[in-house]
Motif scaffolding. Structure first.
Motif, PDB file in Angstrom:
ATOM      1  N   MET A   1       0.073  -3.093  -9.651  1.00 26.04           N
ATOM      2  CA  MET A   1       1.278  -2.998  -8.809  1.00 26.04           C
ATOM      3  C   MET A   1       2.476  -2.838  -9.730  1.00 26.04           C
ATOM      4  O   MET A   1       2.516  -3.417 -10.831  1.00 26.04           O
ATOM      5  CB  MET A   1       1.449  -4.269  -7.983  1.00 26.04           C
ATOM      6  N   LEU A   2       3.473  -2.082  -9.272  1.00 25.02           N
ATOM      7  CA  LEU A   2       4.742  -2.090 -10.007  1.00 25.02           C
ATOM      8  C   LEU A   2       5.808  -2.627  -9.062  1.00 25.02           C
ATOM      9  O   LEU A   2       5.596  -2.695  -7.852  1.00 25.02           O
ATOM     10  CB  LEU A   2       5.097  -0.691 -10.504  1.00 25.02           C
ATOM     11  N   ASN A   3       6.922  -3.028  -9.650  1.00 25.10           N
ATOM     12  CA  ASN A   3       8.048  -3.562  -8.862  1.00 25.10           C
ATOM     13  C   ASN A   3       7.636  -4.799  -8.072  1.00 25.10           C
ATOM     14  O   ASN A   3       8.131  -5.042  -6.978  1.00 25.10           O
ATOM     15  CB  ASN A   3       8.617  -2.491  -7.917  1.00 25.10           C
ATOM     16  N   VAL A   4       6.723  -5.584  -8.621  1.00 23.79           N
ATOM     17  CA  VAL A   4       6.425  -6.928  -8.118  1.00 23.79           C
ATOM     18  C   VAL A   4       6.695  -7.844  -9.302  1.00 23.79           C
ATOM     19  O   VAL A   4       6.139  -7.623 -10.388  1.00 23.79           O
ATOM     20  CB  VAL A   4       4.948  -7.054  -7.690  1.00 23.79           C
ATOM     21  N   ALA A   5       7.591  -8.810  -9.146  1.00 22.53           N
ATOM     22  CA  ALA A   5       7.953  -9.634 -10.315  1.00 22.53           C
ATOM     23  C   ALA A   5       8.232 -11.057  -9.876  1.00 22.53           C
ATOM     24  O   ALA A   5       8.423 -11.336  -8.692  1.00 22.53           O
ATOM     25  CB  ALA A   5       9.183  -9.054 -10.999  1.00 22.53           C
ATOM     26  N   GLY A   6       8.218 -11.937 -10.845  1.00 26.56           N
ATOM     27  CA  GLY A   6       8.480 -13.352 -10.578  1.00 26.56           C
ATOM     28  C   GLY A   6       7.157 -14.112 -10.579  1.00 26.56           C
ATOM     29  O   GLY A   6       6.120 -13.592 -10.146  1.00 26.56           O
ATOM     30  N   ALA A   7       7.213 -15.337 -11.092  1.00 22.68           N
ATOM     31  CA  ALA A   7       5.995 -16.148 -11.218  1.00 22.68           C
ATOM     32  C   ALA A   7       5.335 -16.341  -9.860  1.00 22.68           C
ATOM     33  O   ALA A   7       4.113 -16.187  -9.713  1.00 22.68           O
ATOM     34  CB  ALA A   7       6.352 -17.488 -11.843  1.00 22.68           C
TER      35      ALA A   7
ATOM     36  N   GLY B   1       5.672  -2.351  -5.221  1.00 17.96           N
ATOM     37  CA  GLY B   1       5.930  -3.490  -4.344  1.00 17.96           C
ATOM     38  C   GLY B   1       6.909  -3.057  -3.264  1.00 17.96           C
ATOM     39  O   GLY B   1       7.384  -1.920  -3.247  1.00 17.96           O
ATOM     40  N   PHE B   2       7.261  -4.013  -2.384  1.00 21.59           N
ATOM     41  CA  PHE B   2       8.035  -3.612  -1.200  1.00 21.59           C
ATOM     42  C   PHE B   2       9.506  -3.988  -1.320  1.00 21.59           C
ATOM     43  O   PHE B   2      10.322  -3.566  -0.521  1.00 21.59           O
ATOM     44  CB  PHE B   2       7.420  -4.268   0.048  1.00 21.59           C
ATOM     45  N   GLU B   3       9.834  -4.786  -2.345  1.00 24.22           N
ATOM     46  CA  GLU B   3      11.225  -5.246  -2.507  1.00 24.22           C
ATOM     47  C   GLU B   3      12.152  -4.051  -2.695  1.00 24.22           C
ATOM     48  O   GLU B   3      13.183  -3.923  -2.089  1.00 24.22           O
ATOM     49  CB  GLU B   3      11.315  -6.121  -3.762  1.00 24.22           C
TER      50      GLU B   3
ATOM     51  N   ALA C   1      12.163   0.333  -4.298  1.00 23.44           N
ATOM     52  CA  ALA C   1      11.341   1.451  -4.778  1.00 23.44           C
ATOM     53  C   ALA C   1      12.098   2.162  -5.896  1.00 23.44           C
ATOM     54  O   ALA C   1      13.321   2.236  -5.874  1.00 23.44           O
ATOM     55  CB  ALA C   1      11.068   2.422  -3.642  1.00 23.44           C
ATOM     56  N   THR C   2      11.368   2.666  -6.868  1.00 22.32           N
ATOM     57  CA  THR C   2      12.015   3.443  -7.938  1.00 22.32           C
ATOM     58  C   THR C   2      11.570   4.899  -7.827  1.00 22.32           C
ATOM     59  O   THR C   2      11.398   5.591  -8.798  1.00 22.32           O
ATOM     60  CB  THR C   2      11.602   2.884  -9.312  1.00 22.32           C
ATOM     61  N   GLY C   3      11.344   5.289  -6.563  1.00 25.13           N
ATOM     62  CA  GLY C   3      10.969   6.668  -6.283  1.00 25.13           C
ATOM     63  C   GLY C   3      10.827   6.778  -4.776  1.00 25.13           C
ATOM     64  O   GLY C   3      10.939   5.769  -4.065  1.00 25.13           O
ATOM     65  N   PRO C   4      10.514   7.968  -4.244  1.00 20.67           N
ATOM     66  CA  PRO C   4      10.369   8.130  -2.790  1.00 20.67           C
ATOM     67  C   PRO C   4       9.180   7.289  -2.302  1.00 20.67           C
ATOM     68  O   PRO C   4       8.061   7.555  -2.622  1.00 20.67           O
ATOM     69  CB  PRO C   4      10.125   9.628  -2.611  1.00 20.67           C
ATOM     70  N   GLN C   5       9.453   6.274  -1.526  1.00 25.22           N
ATOM     71  CA  GLN C   5       8.426   5.304  -1.117  1.00 25.22           C
ATOM     72  C   GLN C   5       7.457   5.917  -0.124  1.00 25.22           C
ATOM     73  O   GLN C   5       7.875   6.605   0.799  1.00 25.22           O
ATOM     74  CB  GLN C   5       9.123   4.107  -0.447  1.00 25.22           C
ATOM     75  N   ASN C   6       6.141   5.742  -0.342  1.00 25.79           N
ATOM     76  CA  ASN C   6       5.236   6.264   0.682  1.00 25.79           C
ATOM     77  C   ASN C   6       4.056   5.343   0.940  1.00 25.79           C
ATOM     78  O   ASN C   6       3.039   5.757   1.418  1.00 25.79           O
ATOM     79  CB  ASN C   6       4.735   7.661   0.309  1.00 25.79           C
ATOM     80  N   SER C   7       4.141   4.072   0.522  1.00 28.87           N
ATOM     81  CA  SER C   7       2.993   3.201   0.861  1.00 28.87           C
ATOM     82  C   SER C   7       3.474   2.138   1.853  1.00 28.87           C
ATOM     83  O   SER C   7       4.404   1.422   1.580  1.00 28.87           O
ATOM     84  CB  SER C   7       2.422   2.510  -0.367  1.00 28.87           C
TER      85      SER C   7
END
Ligand code: GLC
Length: 740
Positions: A75-81, A48-50, A52-58
């Protein structure tokens, strides 16, 4: 009888006993409708875009479009209802409406953060660990998360490696038991339950053996050592039904784990018959180019898929290259089907085809936003993770009516640092964290005074606050020092060449010690640190790790004796960095040192004592435990008999308390050299003061097996030492003979 044939017939055609299509049948039907691009889409995962838990490349634009086109599986790092619903709605606009999987690093708690995992391991309490993951799964699933990238089951013997904080330390047996407890906690009643999330055994494999403890560095070891020490927690996880695996960044004997057929195809999907799916670690498919194992992303994608990596986290190689590789005949489309099948099966098992939004429920999220029961548990778990390393003159526990207490050090009023690394950063954390200052203040008597001085920062050369700290100490009856690591000093990409106290912390401690006031030292860290001077000069030391949301209350409960600390070290603490790697289950060598100071033509350093500063399994209590009457059911066994071991443990002190009774063995001779000790069992027992309890263990030949130089896994007849005790050094020993 007829009914059985009926059921068999149904099953043979992919229907269950109730005539419904099995998941496998549903997946086959879906695959038959999918284009090659849609199948490859299931193998793609973006962050997700909020954050990154690594070098972001998307870039955000094409990810959203690709989701709408059915070209993204997770998707990872996208959370919340709300957020997960938004992304899921995009996915449901694709031609076949295949829902997304949402993954996140739920590593040591979620909304309620628990101790860093190495601290949790110090509790040696499998029930607490399992419950903590059950709570984490309940909270995370309420926030729309389907899948956690945990448990990390990497065995690690090098505290310079920052990621020791998220594992269970140096021992294979302990690490395996804790990994299984975590998987039980996360997956609960089974995938499909609304509070169950997919677990992920990572990092496959041997990531913790990086040369020099330097993150992402190479791993080079015999297949025997790999199978003996590093793979058993993964094998156990696979057998226990962990939903997914994640491979590691490192190369193993020259082949990156991401494309390592030996571990992925021969072992995991072959010998172990694993049915879940493997996600690459962040960008690790593309990283095979800098590894020098693939000339470009296309070759990397080919090698990774052929080796058995099913899903591509963030490298974008699969979507860009796999369709071409299939068209060029370099990748068999059946392998794409196999990878997509493994992933789609999990989406069906999670119930996402029945209701893609079942985890995106704002009401459930609200209920788990500040769950007081979970906080209460966190407070208990934190106190049980604390290790008492020293308590001269029983300076601890402190009286709540101590007139004036001074809390000095950079972490006394820390807030989010108490979460440690790998905690999901919620915006309101600052208000929700119980600081050490608040925790102590809440428990001190009303007419007592709690003074505070920061004294220094965690990691710079600023001494300007020393004078105020010394002045504050002088006014107090007792000083509590709080030193250690800032939360970003342990974790991913946080390897340290020097694991002493950083900055001027030790200098501050020496200045405070000069005041002559009684000093209690609390060490907050995600890893074992080196603190030789403090260990020799400070009368009381508590290892308080990073304990999470309720940190201050957990610490105060131990400081004032509400909780008698019972933690035991899950990793050896070295005297200095030069002693690393140092671990309890080492081989004896042909010239073992006879004692701690023997340096005469033996395996030792001429400038350092031989023992570590604190051994594996070590931890004190406010009370004393006396071990006696160790009994064995027999000193001579044969074949598949069972050996029963019992020992009586008496609480001879003034406090009720918990003791972790440990069972070790030593195989005296083998067709390969054998460790001087191997943990084969442990039992945490609560014993009231004045009481005695008998603890029993059993051993069978299964517990004696090991890998020989031909990778045969078996046991050998011979002599064994059986040991029980309070840590890996302080044991009672009896020898037995076991014939085949
Ligand atoms: C990181 C970590 C891995 C984590 C993943 C997703 O690089 O190595 O443990 O699960 O990326 O955040």
């Amino acid at each position: 009888m007829k009914r059985i044939y009926f059921v068999l017939a149904f099953t043979a055609f992919g229907f269950n006993a109730f005539g419904q299509k099995t998941i496998d049948q549903k997946v086959s039907a879906l695959l038959s409708k999918m284009t090659l691009e849609e199948k490859v889409g299931q193998l793609v995962q973006y962050s997700g875009f909020e954050y990154a838990t690594g070098p972001q490349n998307s870039s955000s634009a094409n990810v959203l479009n690709e989701i709408k086109q059915g070209k993204v599986g997770s998707m990872l790092n996208v959370a919340g209802a709300v957020e997960t619903r938004k992304f899921q709605e995009l996915a449901l606009r694709s031609r076949l409406k295949i829902p997304l999987l949402f993954g996140q690093d739920v590593i040591h708690g979620y909304r309620t953060t628990f101790p860093v995992n190495l601290g949790q391991a110090a509790s040696w309490d499998l029930k607490l660990i399992e419950k903590s993951e059950r709570i984490a799964a309940t909270e995370a699933s309420a926030y729309g998360i389907h899948w956690t990238f945990a448990p990390m089951v990497d065995i690690a013997r090098d505290p310079r490696w920052g990621r020791v904080m998220e594992g269970s330390g140096e021992d294979t047996y302990l690490g395996m038991q804790i990994g299984l407890a975590r998987i039980r906690g996360f997956q609960g009643k089974g995938l499909g339950a609304l509070d169950a999330i997919m677990a992920c055994a990572k990092h496959f494999a041997a990531y913790g053996a990086a040369v020099g403890g330097r993150d992402y560095n190479s791993v080079d070891m015999s297949l025997r050592q790999l199978n003996e020490t590093y793979l058993p927690p993964f094998k156990a996880a696979a057998e226990a039904g962990v939903a997914t695996f994640m491979n590691s960044f490192n190369d193993i004997n020259g082949i990156p784990a991401t494309a390592n057929r030996y571990i992925l195809r021969d072992l995991l999907k072959g010998k172990w018959n694993y049915q879940g799916f493997v996600v690459s670690d962040w960008g690790s498919i593309g990283e095979m180019v800098p590894h020098g194992y693939a000339k470009d992303n296309k070759e990397a994608a080919e090698k990774a898929l052929l080796a058995g990596s099913d899903m591509d986290m963030e490298s974008r190689a699969y979507m860009a290259e796999l369709p071409k590789l299939v068209q060029e005949g370099k990748v068999d489309p059946k392998l794409i089907d196999e990878a997509a099948r493994r992933i789609l099966i999990k989406k069906f098992e999670m119930g996402l085809f029945d209701d893609p939004y079942r985890f995106s429920n704002e009401k459930r999220q609200q209920e788990q936003t500040d769950n007081q029961e979970n906080r209460k548990f966190g407070r208990v778990f934190g106190s049980k993770s604390i290790v008492l390393l020293k308590n001269e003159k029983n300076i601890l526990p402190l009286s709540k009516s101590t007139k004036t207490v001074a809390l000095i050090g950079p972490f006394g009023k820390e807030t989010s640092a108490n979460h440690g690394f790998w905690s999901v950063a919620f915006k309101d954390d600052h208000q929700r964290i119980v600081t050490q200052f608040d925790g102590i203040k809440n428990q001190l008597d009303k007419n007592s005074t709690l003074l505070y001085a920061k004294g220094c920062n965690a990691d710079d050369q600023d001494r300007s606050m020393f004078a105020e700290a010394v002045e504050t100490a002088r006014k107090a009856d007792v000083v509590i020092m709080t030193l250690g690591e800032g939360h970003a000093m342990s974790g991913e990409a946080k390897s340290r060449s020097n694991i002493h106290f950083s900055g001027v912390q030790e200098e501050l401690l020496k200045e405070i010690e000069k005041t002559g006031k009684p000093v209690i030292l609390m060490i907050n860290a995600g890893r074992p640190l080196v603190f030789d001077w403090a260990a020799d000069h400070v009368p009381a030391i508590l290892y308080t790790w990073w304990l999470g949301t309720e940190a201050g209350n957990s610490i105060a409960d131990v400081l004032f004796g509400t909780v008698n600390p019972g933690g035991k070290l899950p990793m050896t603490f070295p005297r200095t960095e030069g002693q690393i790697p140092v671990y309890y289950n080492h081989y004896n060598t042909g010239r073992p040192a006879k004692n701690n100071t023997d340096r005469n033509y033996v395996s030792a350093y001429i400038d350092l004592d031989n023992d570590p500063k604190f051994p594996f399994g070590y931890g004190l209590s406010y009370t004393q435990f006396k071990y006696a009457d160790m009994n064995l059911s027999s000193a001579n066994l044969k074949g598949s008999q069972t050996l029963k071991i019992s020992v009586s443990v008496s609480n001879t002190g003034n406090y009720d308390g918990e003791e972790v009774v440990q069972l070790y063995i030593r195989d005296i001779f083998g067709k390969v050299v054998r460790p001087v000790k191997e943990l084969k069992g442990f039992e945490k027992v609560f014993i009231k003061k004045g009481e005695t309890k008998t603890v029993t263990f059993t051993l069978t030949p299964e517990n004696l097996k090991f890998y020989d130089d031909q990778l045969n896994y078996d046991w050998e007849a011979g002599e064994f030492d059986i040991m029980v005790g309070t840590d890996s050094r302080n044991v009672q020993t009896k020898r037995i003979n076991w014939l085949k």
